[in-house]
Design an enzyme around this catalytic site. Sequence first.
Site, PDB file in Angstrom:
ATOM      1  N   GLU A 132     -21.583 -47.001  -2.645  1.00 34.07           N
ATOM      2  CA  GLU A 132     -21.461 -46.439  -0.758  1.00 34.07           C
ATOM      3  C   GLU A 132     -21.002 -45.015  -1.094  1.00 34.07           C
ATOM      4  O   GLU A 132     -19.499 -45.348  -1.668  1.00 34.07           O
ATOM      5  CB  GLU A 132     -20.495 -47.519  -0.060  1.00 34.07           C
ATOM      6  CG  GLU A 132     -20.347 -46.731   1.330  1.00 34.07           C
ATOM      7  CD  GLU A 132     -19.005 -47.978   2.068  1.00 34.07           C
ATOM      8  OE1 GLU A 132     -18.152 -46.980   2.697  1.00 34.07           O
ATOM      9  OE2 GLU A 132     -18.993 -48.832   1.180  1.00 34.07           O
ATOM     10  N   ARG A 184     -16.628 -38.461   2.949  1.00 35.50           N
ATOM     11  CA  ARG A 184     -14.938 -37.132   2.714  1.00 35.50           C
ATOM     12  C   ARG A 184     -14.448 -36.447   1.484  1.00 35.50           C
ATOM     13  O   ARG A 184     -14.014 -35.595   1.543  1.00 35.50           O
ATOM     14  CB  ARG A 184     -14.476 -38.593   2.069  1.00 35.50           C
ATOM     15  CG  ARG A 184     -14.371 -39.642   2.332  1.00 35.50           C
ATOM     16  CD  ARG A 184     -13.324 -41.005   2.001  1.00 35.50           C
ATOM     17  NE  ARG A 184     -13.659 -42.325   2.394  1.00 35.50           N
ATOM     18  CZ  ARG A 184     -12.987 -43.473   2.286  1.00 35.50           C
ATOM     19  NH1 ARG A 184     -11.682 -43.148   1.091  1.00 35.50           N
ATOM     20  NH2 ARG A 184     -13.231 -44.513   2.780  1.00 35.50           N
ATOM     21  N   LYS A 230     -18.112 -54.757   8.769  1.00 30.14           N
ATOM     22  CA  LYS A 230     -16.927 -54.427   7.393  1.00 30.14           C
ATOM     23  C   LYS A 230     -15.951 -54.295   7.956  1.00 30.14           C
ATOM     24  O   LYS A 230     -15.375 -54.193   9.344  1.00 30.14           O
ATOM     25  CB  LYS A 230     -17.728 -52.487   7.206  1.00 30.14           C
ATOM     26  CG  LYS A 230     -16.251 -52.254   6.610  1.00 30.14           C
ATOM     27  CD  LYS A 230     -16.257 -50.931   6.391  1.00 30.14           C
ATOM     28  CE  LYS A 230     -14.896 -50.280   5.721  1.00 30.14           C
ATOM     29  NZ  LYS A 230     -15.659 -48.484   5.075  1.00 30.14           N
TER      30      LYS A 230
END
Length: 212
Positions: A45, A49, A133
């Site tokens: 993943e 950001r 998640k």
Amino acid sequence: MGDKTQALISILKLQPVVPVLVIRDLAHAVPLARALVAGGLKAIEITLRTPVALAAIRAVADEVEDAVPGAGTVLNARQYHQAVEAGSQFIVSPGTTQELLDVARKSPVPMLPGAATPSEVMALREEGYEVLKFFPAEQAGGAAYLKSLASPLAGTMFCPTGSITPDNARDYLSLSNVICVGGSWVAPTALVEAGDWDGITRLATEASWLTS
């Protein structure tokens, strides 16, 4: 939703730990991914950001054999489309919005949406999501809290992410409603900046053998 759920499950079952990466230097993306794959962590993943995140996903998708790149911290439809176009095979969000649900419904690429409360889980189950998640895992109540959801919310599987470490990962992996965990410890900033890819492969190998 069934086919996409199965596709997501097959990705998350590749390994007990999904690396959660914040890539700041594009030059690190390919060697870092290769080091993780060499250690047995194929599903990766890459969080959106940083300014180079999408380029990093594209590079990993194009250049790292056996890697299964995904995009994390996806917050809106634009980012979802960009991540898929870059080569993401799965999408991860810290929460969910109607906009994300709408784009995910139309996309062939599965989403792992974040949830932290029974109400959020129930709402996502109504949308057809069976794998979620759990975020932020430690701050939201930890393994004990997640264990308490197993019976009333039976049939829901979680990938806990948020302050997961080698010290507490097994607490989560031992739970019947946990499919894997997300963690950043396999790619510490110091090793990445030093280009210590062998050190990261060692950490990945240790993580790939984690069990309950």
